[in-house]
Design a protein around this motif. Structure first.
Motif, PDB file in Angstrom:
ATOM      1  N   ILE A   3       4.136 -15.449   0.351  1.00  0.00           N
ATOM      2  CA  ILE A   3       3.868 -14.382  -0.605  1.00  0.00           C
ATOM      3  C   ILE A   3       2.400 -14.359  -1.029  1.00  0.00           C
ATOM      4  N   GLU A   4       1.774 -15.536  -1.144  1.00  0.00           N
ATOM      5  CA  GLU A   4       0.368 -15.577  -1.549  1.00  0.00           C
ATOM      6  C   GLU A   4      -0.520 -14.918  -0.496  1.00  0.00           C
ATOM      7  N   GLU A   5      -0.214 -15.187   0.784  1.00  0.00           N
ATOM      8  CA  GLU A   5      -0.992 -14.584   1.873  1.00  0.00           C
ATOM      9  C   GLU A   5      -0.791 -13.065   1.902  1.00  0.00           C
ATOM     10  N   LEU A   6       0.439 -12.638   1.615  1.00  0.00           N
ATOM     11  CA  LEU A   6       0.725 -11.204   1.605  1.00  0.00           C
ATOM     12  C   LEU A   6      -0.036 -10.507   0.477  1.00  0.00           C
ATOM     13  N   ILE A   7      -0.082 -11.133  -0.691  1.00  0.00           N
ATOM     14  CA  ILE A   7      -0.829 -10.560  -1.816  1.00  0.00           C
ATOM     15  C   ILE A   7      -2.319 -10.516  -1.499  1.00  0.00           C
ATOM     16  N   ASP A   8      -2.836 -11.599  -0.887  1.00  0.00           N
ATOM     17  CA  ASP A   8      -4.250 -11.601  -0.495  1.00  0.00           C
ATOM     18  C   ASP A   8      -4.533 -10.483   0.505  1.00  0.00           C
ATOM     19  N   LEU A   9      -3.588 -10.283   1.408  1.00  0.00           N
ATOM     20  CA  LEU A   9      -3.753  -9.242   2.428  1.00  0.00           C
ATOM     21  C   LEU A   9      -3.873  -7.868   1.782  1.00  0.00           C
ATOM     22  N   MET A  10      -3.021  -7.562   0.836  1.00  0.00           N
ATOM     23  CA  MET A  10      -3.075  -6.256   0.182  1.00  0.00           C
ATOM     24  C   MET A  10      -4.339  -6.117  -0.660  1.00  0.00           C
ATOM     25  N   ASN A  11      -4.715  -7.160  -1.340  1.00  0.00           N
ATOM     26  CA  ASN A  11      -5.908  -7.093  -2.188  1.00  0.00           C
ATOM     27  C   ASN A  11      -7.194  -7.020  -1.376  1.00  0.00           C
ATOM     28  N   SER A  12      -7.129  -7.350  -0.089  1.00  0.00           N
ATOM     29  CA  SER A  12      -8.320  -7.263   0.765  1.00  0.00           C
ATOM     30  C   SER A  12      -8.655  -5.824   1.109  1.00  0.00           C
ATOM     31  N   ARG A  13      -7.702  -4.913   0.873  1.00  0.00           N
ATOM     32  CA  ARG A  13      -7.944  -3.486   1.081  1.00  0.00           C
ATOM     33  C   ARG A  13      -8.046  -2.833  -0.289  1.00  0.00           C
ATOM     34  N   ARG A  14      -9.223  -2.328  -0.600  1.00  0.00           N
ATOM     35  CA  ARG A  14      -9.512  -1.883  -1.956  1.00  0.00           C
ATOM     36  C   ARG A  14      -8.499  -0.866  -2.464  1.00  0.00           C
ATOM     37  N   MET A  16      -5.511  -0.607  -1.779  1.00  0.00           N
ATOM     38  CA  MET A  16      -4.157  -1.170  -1.882  1.00  0.00           C
ATOM     39  C   MET A  16      -4.098  -2.348  -2.834  1.00  0.00           C
ATOM     40  N   GLN A  17      -5.173  -2.593  -3.555  1.00  0.00           N
ATOM     41  CA  GLN A  17      -5.173  -3.723  -4.478  1.00  0.00           C
ATOM     42  C   GLN A  17      -4.044  -3.586  -5.496  1.00  0.00           C
ATOM     43  N   LEU A  18      -3.411  -4.700  -5.779  1.00  0.00           N
ATOM     44  CA  LEU A  18      -2.246  -4.713  -6.644  1.00  0.00           C
ATOM     45  C   LEU A  18      -2.640  -4.819  -8.116  1.00  0.00           C
ATOM     46  N   THR A  19      -2.053  -3.965  -8.922  1.00  0.00           N
ATOM     47  CA  THR A  19      -2.184  -4.138 -10.364  1.00  0.00           C
ATOM     48  C   THR A  19      -1.322  -5.337 -10.768  1.00  0.00           C
ATOM     49  N   PRO A  20      -1.525  -5.890 -11.961  1.00  0.00           N
ATOM     50  CA  PRO A  20      -0.686  -7.028 -12.391  1.00  0.00           C
ATOM     51  C   PRO A  20       0.808  -6.724 -12.322  1.00  0.00           C
ATOM     52  N   LEU A  21       1.206  -5.493 -12.718  1.00  0.00           N
ATOM     53  CA  LEU A  21       2.619  -5.160 -12.675  1.00  0.00           C
ATOM     54  C   LEU A  21       3.119  -5.044 -11.239  1.00  0.00           C
ATOM     55  N   ALA A  53       7.175   0.415  -6.825  1.00  0.00           N
ATOM     56  CA  ALA A  53       7.586  -0.348  -5.650  1.00  0.00           C
ATOM     57  C   ALA A  53       7.464   0.495  -4.381  1.00  0.00           C
ATOM     58  N   THR A  54       7.794   1.780  -4.492  1.00  0.00           N
ATOM     59  CA  THR A  54       7.687   2.675  -3.335  1.00  0.00           C
ATOM     60  C   THR A  54       6.244   2.731  -2.834  1.00  0.00           C
ATOM     61  N   GLU A  55       5.290   2.757  -3.767  1.00  0.00           N
ATOM     62  CA  GLU A  55       3.887   2.739  -3.371  1.00  0.00           C
ATOM     63  C   GLU A  55       3.540   1.454  -2.621  1.00  0.00           C
ATOM     64  N   ILE A  56       4.097   0.340  -3.068  1.00  0.00           N
ATOM     65  CA  ILE A  56       3.855  -0.943  -2.380  1.00  0.00           C
ATOM     66  C   ILE A  56       4.416  -0.898  -0.973  1.00  0.00           C
ATOM     67  N   TRP A  57       5.654  -0.419  -0.837  1.00  0.00           N
ATOM     68  CA  TRP A  57       6.278  -0.390   0.506  1.00  0.00           C
ATOM     69  C   TRP A  57       5.506   0.564   1.437  1.00  0.00           C
ATOM     70  N   ASN A  58       5.020   1.676   0.907  1.00  0.00           N
ATOM     71  CA  ASN A  58       4.230   2.599   1.738  1.00  0.00           C
ATOM     72  C   ASN A  58       2.947   1.935   2.225  1.00  0.00           C
ATOM     73  N   ASP A  59       2.280   1.217   1.325  1.00  0.00           N
ATOM     74  CA  ASP A  59       1.044   0.524   1.723  1.00  0.00           C
ATOM     75  C   ASP A  59       1.316  -0.529   2.788  1.00  0.00           C
ATOM     76  N   LEU A  60       2.381  -1.298   2.603  1.00  0.00           N
ATOM     77  CA  LEU A  60       2.719  -2.335   3.582  1.00  0.00           C
ATOM     78  C   LEU A  60       3.136  -1.712   4.917  1.00  0.00           C
ATOM     79  N   SER A  61       3.739  -0.542   4.874  1.00  0.00           N
ATOM     80  CA  SER A  61       4.107   0.156   6.115  1.00  0.00           C
ATOM     81  C   SER A  61       2.868   0.566   6.895  1.00  0.00           C
TER      82      SER A  61
END
Length: 453
Positions: A3-14, A16-21, A53-61
């Protein structure tokens, strides 16, 4: 992948950066918690959490190239048999390793050879690469301001180096104006420049004889010293050649010299080593003797605006995710606003990415959009100030709002600036941005040139 690597992966794309929530939602989904569990834990309504959550799944897709949902998240990213890990692991690592700063680099400079934002326009590049392999060739590249001429030239010269050719690049906007007043000084400056770039000793004084004349001296310097001293073909490129268009003496004499060198390549072996590239921002308005012009003997290449498909492709390189029909429609909007002008397209992407404008504002040409393009528009106004004969015809086109017949010489110049295009041989303004801006600037009664600022 944990999960840590996945979060780093998303945050590496500006974008797609994750908000705290969002990060809390992703961590909870990874653990298999339901949306009801999350709502109870985070004190947010369940429907709101599902929207995020839908936004997260779209970004990961988009990242994975596969459909990602809450239910298959662990299967796709954590399983030992994960298709993403086995087939696309290198690509996912690349996402994290990519230097995101290039996305937020302000457009304006030529695009570096290894930059992902250069969009090829077939068959333009291949034609240029093929032409420089011909002995004594001349390639003439034309496009309006900031259409990508220097970026294309960088790639042509790189291609020349890839096939072991020598390259020399002469940028005429770097020359001191005083040299335009004296042909002899201009040609000596030119020879010194070429000599230094080829890392040869300066022997100009040995080959310069005042009795022979400057053009003969320059030719002898190349024919008897520079070209025999190198053992490989050399590509000699002139960027911003239009800088000498207002210098009648230099223009006529230097143009005829280049034409003569091209013709010599048909007769003398030593001249076969030379390949010329001439790059112009504005087409040559000065009539040259067709028998002494280099512009009618070489390959003419005109850099055209981006198509809808090219705009959409570039948008996705900027991680705007303009995919499918929605992305195509967005690209069509931008095409209509700026007519696919590469620099203006990239400017739009920069301001969209930095959330300084929206696509709706672009489409409606709000005041913020004019701010985005003000420097470029003022540059065009400055050129019009220097060429007042262009003002009335352009004003006619703006007011007419329909294609018009205008003087061919005037049309030639306005087209070279990118301000107009032709439809069924009649002139019309090239894009909505120009129509809106110049209509305000040029259609006031008794407008004076000095008030165009």
């Amino acid at each position: 992948m944990n999960i840590e690597e996945l979060i780093d992966l998303m945050n590496s794309r500006r974008r797609m950066q994750l908000t705290p929530l969002k990060e809390k939602i992703l961590r909870s989904a990874w653990k298999g918690h339901t949306y009801t569990d999350m709502a109870d834990k985070f004190y947010y309504h369940e429907s709101y959490l599902k929207t995020l959550a839908t936004e997260i799944w779209n970004d990961l897709s988009i990242i994975s190239g596969q459909v990602i949902t809450k239910n298959n998240l662990r299967l796709k990213f954590d399983s030992e048999e994960s298709e993403i890990l086995t087939l696309d692991n290198n690509r996912l690592i690349d996402f994290k390793a990519t230097d995101e700063n290039d996305i937020f680099e302000f457009p304006g400079s030529p695009i570096a050879i290894d930059c992902r934002f250069y969009v090829e326009r077939p068959p333009l590049e291949e034609l240029a690469y093929y032409e420089i392999r011909k002995s004594g060739s001349v390639t003439c590249i034309h496009a309006p301001l900031k259409m990508g001429k220097s970026s294309l030239l960088i790639r042509i010269l790189n291609q020349a180096e890839q096939v072991n050719y020598l390259t020399v690049s002469i940028d005429l906007k770097t020359i001191d104006n005083v040299l335009f007043q004296d042909l002899d000084k201009f040609l000596r400056w030119f020879c010194v420049n070429v000599t230094r770039q080829l890392k040869l000793p300066n022997r100009i004084d040995e080959y310069w004889d005042d009795l022979l004349g400057s053009k003969v001296n320059c030719t002898q310097y190349f024919q008897e010293y520079i070209l025999p001293s190198i053992h490989r073909p050399v590509v000699l490129a002139f960027n911003e050649f239009n800088k000498i268009f207002n210098q009648n003496l230099i223009l006529h004499e230097f143009s005829s010299l280049l034409r003569f060198w091209h013709e010599q390549s048909k007769e003398l072996r030593v001249w076969k080593k030379l390949r010329l590239i001439i790059v112009n921002s504005i087409k040559n308005f000065v009539p040259l003797d067709p028998n002494q012009s280099p512009f009618n003997v070489g390959l003419p290449l005109e850099i055209l605006p981006f198509t809808v498909e090219q705009i959409q492709d570039l948008a996705n390189r900027y991680e705007l995710d303009w995919i499918g029909e929605r992305g195509k429609n967005n690209a069509q909007i931008l095409l209509e606003v700026v007519n696919g002008h590469p620099y203006l397209v990239r400017l739009a992407f920069y301001y969209l990415l930095t959330n300084q404008i929206s696509l709706d504002e672009l489409e409606t040409l709000s005041g913020s959009v004019l701010y985005v393009y003000q420097d470029y528009l003022k540059a065009l106004l400055f050129i019009l100030q220097r060429n007042p004969l262009l003002l009335d015809p352009l004003r006619e086109i703006l007011l007419g709002r329909k294609p018009l017949d205008i003087d061919s010489a005037i049309a030639y110049q306005l087209e070279s600036l990118g301000l107009i295009e032709f439809r069924e041989n009649r002139a019309t303004i090239s894009c909505r941005l120009y129509q809106y801006y110049f209509e305000q600037k040029l259609t006031s009664d008794h407008l004076k040139v000095d008030k165009l600022n």
